[in-house]
Design a protein around this motif. Structure first.
Motif, PDB file in Angstrom:
ATOM      1  N   ASP A 364       0.841  -1.211   0.000  1.00 54.60           N
ATOM      2  CA  ASP A 364       0.000   0.000   0.000  1.00 54.60           C
ATOM      3  C   ASP A 364       0.870   1.253   0.000  1.00 54.60           C
ATOM      4  O   ASP A 364       0.836   2.067   0.925  1.00 54.60           O
ATOM      5  N   ASN A 365       1.604   1.422  -1.072  1.00 52.20           N
ATOM      6  CA  ASN A 365       2.571   2.520  -1.139  1.00 52.20           C
ATOM      7  C   ASN A 365       1.911   3.887  -1.113  1.00 52.20           C
ATOM      8  O   ASN A 365       2.491   4.857  -0.607  1.00 52.20           O
ATOM      9  N   GLN A 366       0.701   3.984  -1.664  1.00 48.13           N
ATOM     10  CA  GLN A 366       0.019   5.282  -1.642  1.00 48.13           C
ATOM     11  C   GLN A 366      -0.279   5.699  -0.202  1.00 48.13           C
ATOM     12  O   GLN A 366      -0.190   6.878   0.141  1.00 48.13           O
ATOM     13  N   ARG A 367      -0.603   4.742   0.658  1.00 50.55           N
ATOM     14  CA  ARG A 367      -0.878   5.073   2.061  1.00 50.55           C
ATOM     15  C   ARG A 367       0.401   5.533   2.761  1.00 50.55           C
ATOM     16  O   ARG A 367       0.370   6.451   3.584  1.00 50.55           O
ATOM     17  N   ILE A 368       1.509   4.904   2.461  1.00 48.51           N
ATOM     18  CA  ILE A 368       2.782   5.341   3.050  1.00 48.51           C
ATOM     19  C   ILE A 368       3.040   6.796   2.694  1.00 48.51           C
ATOM     20  O   ILE A 368       3.404   7.618   3.553  1.00 48.51           O
ATOM     21  N   GLU A 369       2.843   7.138   1.431  1.00 44.16           N
ATOM     22  CA  GLU A 369       3.071   8.519   0.993  1.00 44.16           C
ATOM     23  C   GLU A 369       2.086   9.470   1.668  1.00 44.16           C
ATOM     24  O   GLU A 369       2.443  10.591   2.046  1.00 44.16           O
ATOM     25  N   TYR A 370       0.853   9.024   1.824  1.00 41.25           N
ATOM     26  CA  TYR A 370      -0.169   9.844   2.501  1.00 41.25           C
ATOM     27  C   TYR A 370       0.278  10.170   3.929  1.00 41.25           C
ATOM     28  O   TYR A 370       0.278  11.330   4.342  1.00 41.25           O
ATOM     29  N   VAL A 371       0.666   9.144   4.667  1.00 43.60           N
ATOM     30  CA  VAL A 371       1.069   9.359   6.063  1.00 43.60           C
ATOM     31  C   VAL A 371       2.337  10.201   6.123  1.00 43.60           C
ATOM     32  O   VAL A 371       2.441  11.145   6.925  1.00 43.60           O
ATOM     33  N   ILE A 423      -2.745  -9.271   8.608  1.00 47.85           N
ATOM     34  CA  ILE A 423      -1.527  -9.212   7.819  1.00 47.85           C
ATOM     35  C   ILE A 423      -1.023  -7.766   7.808  1.00 47.85           C
ATOM     36  O   ILE A 423      -1.653  -6.897   7.209  1.00 47.85           O
ATOM     37  N   PRO A 424       0.084  -7.467   8.481  1.00 45.38           N
ATOM     38  CA  PRO A 424       0.617  -6.103   8.423  1.00 45.38           C
ATOM     39  C   PRO A 424       0.928  -5.698   6.984  1.00 45.38           C
ATOM     40  O   PRO A 424       1.582  -6.434   6.241  1.00 45.38           O
ATOM     41  N   LYS A 425       0.428  -4.538   6.582  1.00 44.65           N
ATOM     42  CA  LYS A 425       0.692  -4.020   5.250  1.00 44.65           C
ATOM     43  C   LYS A 425       2.061  -3.336   5.222  1.00 44.65           C
ATOM     44  O   LYS A 425       2.687  -3.131   6.260  1.00 44.65           O
ATOM     45  N   ALA A 426       2.489  -2.963   4.032  1.00 44.57           N
ATOM     46  CA  ALA A 426       3.771  -2.256   3.915  1.00 44.57           C
ATOM     47  C   ALA A 426       3.764  -0.982   4.759  1.00 44.57           C
ATOM     48  O   ALA A 426       4.797  -0.586   5.325  1.00 44.57           O
TER      49      ALA A 426
END
Length: 445
Positions: A364-371, A423-426
């Motif tokens: 979930d790379n978009q979520r990483i960038e969001y945070v 399941i922990p996401k990226a």
């Protein structure tokens, strides 16, 4: 860039959930029904036809979930109590088995060194109180104060913070304004009156909790956003000013200025709430903190059809524009408008995404960038002098997303609802590594 940002050594880092969205066990151990049990059991009310009866089964899996929280390296967990689990009818007898669950949860968090941040009300009013009039009844505010007193009496020495309400704007406007949320009423006048009773209940609860001499910091959590005109037209600017007043000042002004914004009162006209003498003195009790939930901004357009935000860096799966700089703008504007603003926690921030498990992982790379970008803009607000004390990522795990059912995933941990596997996401691994880097910076300082 985020890795190089240094936050204060005593900054609180956490994750957040709410009771109805994760607990399940809808009628276990004497729990009474809530308005969300009733509302979600009508498939027509929920987009995927599901309900919250099982959710993430957290009631039975809380030890596993606390271990998961601990594995992230956070030092705090924000969660809510289900009122009807501890007082099935919302008045009268307490349910000891319900309180025992929260005691066990607190024991588990204590054992892991994780501070507990409790929200008393995250939208799940006991159905018994709804039958008596719900939040349209002024008496419900007094029943809420009784509930708050009992929780603070029992657990006040074990909680870092207690928030009265989560997002009263949603309770009023989505529950009573357009029927999207429980109890499913669509009546603008009722929505405005409910918002007043919610604020009144907050003030009464603050008084009742203070009377227990609790050691916890006490406050409230609001969902807030900036309101920008779509163009430079006077019509758009007026709409943006009205939106700021109706959605933000409507809750902030009573808390900090003992009044409602005049712009809103003029707009509401005959729909303005019934206010009794002394109400604002009750509402404006001193609070130790303000929780701010930030997800997006509003873009106001007088055109028909209205102009939509361009979404320069994209939209979430809820269709919300990703606009991290709005967090800086919001916090700085609040600091300027409210000189008596208390310390702030960002109590929710996160995004829904279309998450897919591939080879046992969720990228979930978009979520990483969001945070990441929102942490940067939060720090920018702190550099402008806003006293932000902590950040809680929404959400720990995928859960029952209200009228969207299980179709929208906000978690940094993926939940397979058929098996209840977590399941922990990226993004969870990124957050863990980010917090570890912050810890190393503290130790090196």
């Amino acid at each position: 860039m985020t890795d190089s940002i240094r936050f204060p050594a005593n900054f609180t880092w956490g994750v957040a959930t709410s009771a109805f969205q994760i607990e399940g066990a809808a009628d276990a151990d004497g729990k009474g029904p809530s308005i969300w049990d009733t509302f979600s059991r009508n498939p027509a009310n929920i987009k995927d036809g599901t309900n919250g009866d099982v959710a993430c089964d957290h009631y039975n899996r809380y030890r596993e979930d606390v271990a998961l929280i601990a594995s992230l390296g956070v030092d705090a967990y924000r969660f809510s109590m289900a009122w009807s689990r501890v007082q099935p009818a919302g008045k009268g007898a307490w349910n000891e088995k319900g309180f025992d669950f929260y005691k066990r949860l607190l024991d588990e968090l204590d054992a892991r060194g994780i501070a507990s941040h409790l929200t008393l009300y995250h939208w799940d009013l006991p159905q018994g109180l709804q039958i008596d009039g719900g939040w349209m009844s002024r008496d419900t505010a007094h029943r809420f104060a009784d509930y708050a007193h009992e929780v603070a009496r029992r657990f006040g020495d074990r909680l870092a913070t207690i928030a009265t309400h989560n997002e009263p704007w949603c309770t009023a406007n989505l529950g009573y304004g357009n029927a999207q949320f429980a109890p499913g009423v669509a009546d603008k006048k009722q929505a405005i009156q409910v918002s007043h009773h919610l604020l009144l209940s907050h003030g009464l609860a603050m008084q009742s909790m203070r009377a227990t001499n609790t050691e916890a910091d006490l406050g409230i959590v609001l969902n807030l956003w900036t309101a920008d005109p779509a163009t430079d037209s006077e019509a758009d600017r007026k709409l943006a000013a009205l939106e700021w007043a109706n959605s933000n000042e409507w809750f902030l002004d009573p808390l900090f200025k003992k009044r409602y914004p005049e712009l809103s009162l003029q707009a509401h006209g005959a729909n303005a709430p019934d206010i009794q003498e002394g109400d604002f003195d009750i509402i404006a009790q001193p609070i130790d903190f303000l929780g701010v939930n930030y997800y997006r901004r509003e873009v106001m357009s007088a055109e028909d059809p209205p102009r939509k935000p361009v979404g320069g860096i994209g939209f979430t799966d809820m269709g919300w524009e990703i606009y991290p700089q709005g967090l800086t703008e919001l916090l700085v504007k609040m600091k300027d408008e409210y000189p008596n603003l208390p310390p702030v926690y960002i109590t929710e921030n996160g995004m829904a995404a279309v998450d897919v498990v591939e080879d046992g992982q969720v990228a979930d790379n978009q979520r990483i960038e969001y945070v990441r970008t929102h942490l940067e803009t939060m720090k920018a607000a702190m550099d402008h002098g806003v006293d932000v004390r902590g950040y809680f990522l929404w959400s720990l795990m995928d859960n029952f997303e209200w009228n969207s059912g299980y179709a929208k995933r906000f978690g940094i941990v993926y939940v397979d609802y058929a098996t209840q596997q977590r399941i922990p996401k990226a993004s969870a691994l990124w957050y863990r590594d980010f917090l570890a880097a912050q810890q190393r910076q503290r130790q090196a300082a």
